[in-house]
Design an enzyme around this catalytic site. Structure first.
Site, PDB file in Angstrom:
ATOM      1  N   ASP A 173     -63.159   6.991 -42.666  1.00  0.00           N
ATOM      2  CA  ASP A 173     -63.021   7.765 -41.450  1.00  0.00           C
ATOM      3  C   ASP A 173     -63.751   9.077 -41.738  1.00  0.00           C
ATOM      4  OD1 ASP A 173     -61.921   8.812 -38.962  1.00  0.00           O
ATOM      5  OD2 ASP A 173     -60.523   9.935 -40.233  1.00  0.00           O
ATOM      6  N   ASP A 212     -63.460  12.645 -39.773  1.00  0.00           N
ATOM      7  CA  ASP A 212     -62.678  13.871 -39.611  1.00  0.00           C
ATOM      8  C   ASP A 212     -61.281  13.721 -40.220  1.00  0.00           C
ATOM      9  OD1 ASP A 212     -64.875  14.883 -38.197  1.00  0.00           O
ATOM     10  OD2 ASP A 212     -64.114  14.087 -36.310  1.00  0.00           O
TER      11      ASP A 212
END
Length: 169
Positions: A9, A11
């Site tokens: 992922d 952020d």
């Protein structure tokens, strides 16, 4: 022969989570992120980012801003002998204000669409691959795609990655 991959992922996992990050001036690497990416590169894993980017649907920034940020990330990583092999992002959100992106899709995590697309496009074996993310939706998407989902709860990302991968050996 299929490839193995480490999905990240973006952020909250690779960079400090700044809501609707699109400005390079706001980007800060998470502790150990650069080292984790380099470790994955050295150990023969494709490194692939899968990130929800609802700021596009909400009209806060456009797809060019996302591409610019991702290009900058790879330029920064190159200085440290590391790289990300591919970036996948979902620009959709049902509450978006930009009509082209204001819709339900199969790529917004927790749906596995981005991961499944990467698996197909890069000939990845999900059984020997991992996804690291800071949200439950990351782990849910990984598991739906047959990839081992690992919750990153802070601290050194390198430590998290090495421990999870070595525990599976």
């Amino acid at each position: 022969m299929p490839n193995k991959a480490i999905f990240f992922d973006r952020d909250g996992t690779l960079n400090v989570d700044v809501h609707y990050l699109h400005d390079l001036a706001d980007f800060v690497w998470i502790e150990g992120a650069i080292e984790a990416i380099r470790w994955a590169n050295v150990h023969g894993y494709l490194v692939i980012v899968v990130t929800n980017q609802s700021g596009i649907a909400r009209g806060y920034y456009d797809e060019d801003a996302v591409h610019h940020l991702h290009d900058w990330m790879n330029a920064e990583l190159a200085i440290h002998g590391a790289h990300i092999d591919a970036f996948y992002y979902c620009p959709h959100h049902t509450e978006g204000s930009v009509p082209a992106y204001a819709k339900q899709c199969d790529c917004r995590k927790p749906a596995p669409g981005m991961i499944l697309r990467a698996i197909a496009e890069h000939e990845i074996d999900p059984a020997v691959s991992f996804l690291f993310g800071d949200a439950a939706s990351d782990v849910t998407a990984a598991e739906a795609a047959g990839v081992r989902g690992v919750h990153y709860a802070g601290g050194s990302l390198l430590y998290c990655v090495r421990n999870a991968v070595e525990a599976e050996r």
